[in-house]
Scaffold this active site. Structure first.
Site, PDB file in Angstrom:
ATOM      1  CG  ASP A  54      60.647 -18.544  10.953  1.00 43.32           C
ATOM      2  OD1 ASP A  54      59.544 -18.672  11.517  1.00 43.32           O
ATOM      3  OD2 ASP A  54      61.300 -19.514  10.529  1.00 43.32           O
ATOM      4  CG  HIS A  69      61.609 -27.991   8.648  1.00 44.81           C
ATOM      5  ND1 HIS A  69      60.373 -27.756   8.093  1.00 44.81           N
ATOM      6  CD2 HIS A  69      62.186 -26.773   8.813  1.00 44.81           C
ATOM      7  CE1 HIS A  69      60.194 -26.454   7.928  1.00 44.81           C
ATOM      8  NE2 HIS A  69      61.279 -25.837   8.367  1.00 44.81           N
ATOM      9  CG  ASP A 109      58.912 -21.814  11.941  1.00 50.53           C
ATOM     10  OD1 ASP A 109      59.872 -21.667  12.705  1.00 50.53           O
ATOM     11  OD2 ASP A 109      59.016 -21.769  10.699  1.00 50.53           O
ATOM     12  CG  HIS A 122      60.006 -22.058   7.103  1.00 49.39           C
ATOM     13  ND1 HIS A 122      60.684 -21.273   8.024  1.00 49.39           N
ATOM     14  CD2 HIS A 122      60.438 -21.676   5.886  1.00 49.39           C
ATOM     15  CE1 HIS A 122      61.500 -20.462   7.374  1.00 49.39           C
ATOM     16  NE2 HIS A 122      61.373 -20.687   6.087  1.00 49.39           N
TER      17      HIS A 122
END
Length: 342
Positions: free
Chosen positions: A248, A122, A161, A163
């Site tokens: 995740d 991120h 991931d 996200h």
């Protein structure tokens, strides 16, 4: 597998209620005690000169000063302590180590997996966010491209991931020497990663976003890797493939609605390994998210087991209409609709 690990990365402690806890690495290490063939290597930390090849130097200097003064909340999600700056340097260093080992020819049971923290995907060019300060995979990819020791002209990064890897996209969005793929949950933090975000300028078409609907399962994720991802990377023909390995998207992870099983990570690993073999790309893994400690540890362990000879158990489901629609749209966006049969 060889795991890049440093105790320095455990010293970054955002606090007892923060999901990106030092216990993530402790849980992985504890789970891997039960496995054969696990090797730990501490890669050298990298300095600000290396990290600033993909990040704004003044931003990094601000982070270093922030940590030196005791840290605190950089933003509501991203917290530093005094030890965080060293953890950032070591986490990026583990990613660089993993890429170096891959480029040196480490494969099979020696495949490298960097388990540093804080994670990185991120972190954008000039800011920290989403628990991330420095973009570890981006630093490692850039070092590979700049190295005189390895003949690397093109790098692919596959981010599974849950996200969107907005930071990695931000860093390489207008470049054609890195092909970035993000398979993530549609609408989840940070709210980026629409399929129309496919690069600009020299990088037009070199970003592939696959925003999957909540409820997507093992079969549907495999269809993404076997379909548009494989077709795109076979065409791109990278010299190096890095997996931004977040865990995740697990069905029991506390912060997502994707429905992957632990077995899915064996299947994804198997498909990515096969893809890397077909395109003759060096392969390295770098840890990103995953916040249910037992789930994270089991998922990392099953990646290791896959390289240690365990055969994944194939799913028996079918691709649902919603997932099929997204995959079709991705194929059309990238001009691959005639190359893949769903």
């Amino acid at each position: 597998m060889q795991f890049g690990y440093s105790e320095v990365c455990v010293e970054h402690d955002p606090g007892p209620r923060h999901p990106e806890s030092p216990d993530r690495l402790r849980a992985i290490r504890e789970r891997l005690k039960r496995k054969h063939g696990v090797e730990y290597v501490e890669g050298d930390p990298v300095g600000i000169d290396v990290i600033s090849t993909v990040h704004d130097r003044s931003y990094l200097e601000s982070i270093e000063e922030f940590c030196a003064e005791g840290g605190g909340n950089w933003d509501p999600d991203t917290t530093a302590v005094e030890e965080t700056w060293d953890a950032i340097r070591y986490s990026a260093g583990q990613a660089c180590w993993a890429v170096e080992k891959a480029l040196e020819g480490a494969t099979g049971r020696k495949t490298p997996f960097a388990i540093g923290r804080p994670p990185g995907h991120h972190a954008v060019v000039d800011d920290a966010m989403g628990f991330c300060f420095a973009n570890n995979v981006a630093v490692a990819a850039q070092q590979a491209l700049e190295s005189d020791e390895y003949d690397v002209d093109r790098v692919a990064i596959v981010d599974w991931d849950v996200h969107h890897g907005n930071g990695t996209q931000d860093i390489f969005y207008d470049r054609d020497d890195v092909f970035f793929v993000s398979v993530h949950e549609q609408g989840l933090y940070p709210g980026t990663g629409d399929l129309g975000e496919s690069g600009e300028g020299d990088g037009e078409g070199a970003t592939m976003n696959v925003p999957m609907p909540a409820g997507t399962d093992d079969t549907e994720y495999l269809a993404v890797i076997e379909g548009p991802v494989a077709a795109a990377l076979e065409s791109y023909d990278p010299d190096l493939l890095i997996v931004s390995a977040g865990f995740d998207a697990h069905r029991h992870d506390p912060i997502s609605r994707i429905r992957l099983s632990t077995e899915a990570y064996a299947l994804l690993t198997d498909r990515i390994r096969g893809l890397a073999d077909r395109i003759d790309a060096a392969l390295a893994f770098v840890l990103e998210g995953g916040y249910g400690l037992e789930l994270l540890a089991d998922s990392v362990a099953i990646v290791h087991e896959t390289f240690d000879g365990r055969e994944p158990i194939e799913p028996d489901g079918e691709v649902g209409d919603r997932a099929a629609s997204v995959i079709t749209d991705v194929l059309v966006e990238h001009g691959l609709e005639d190359e893949v049969d769903l």
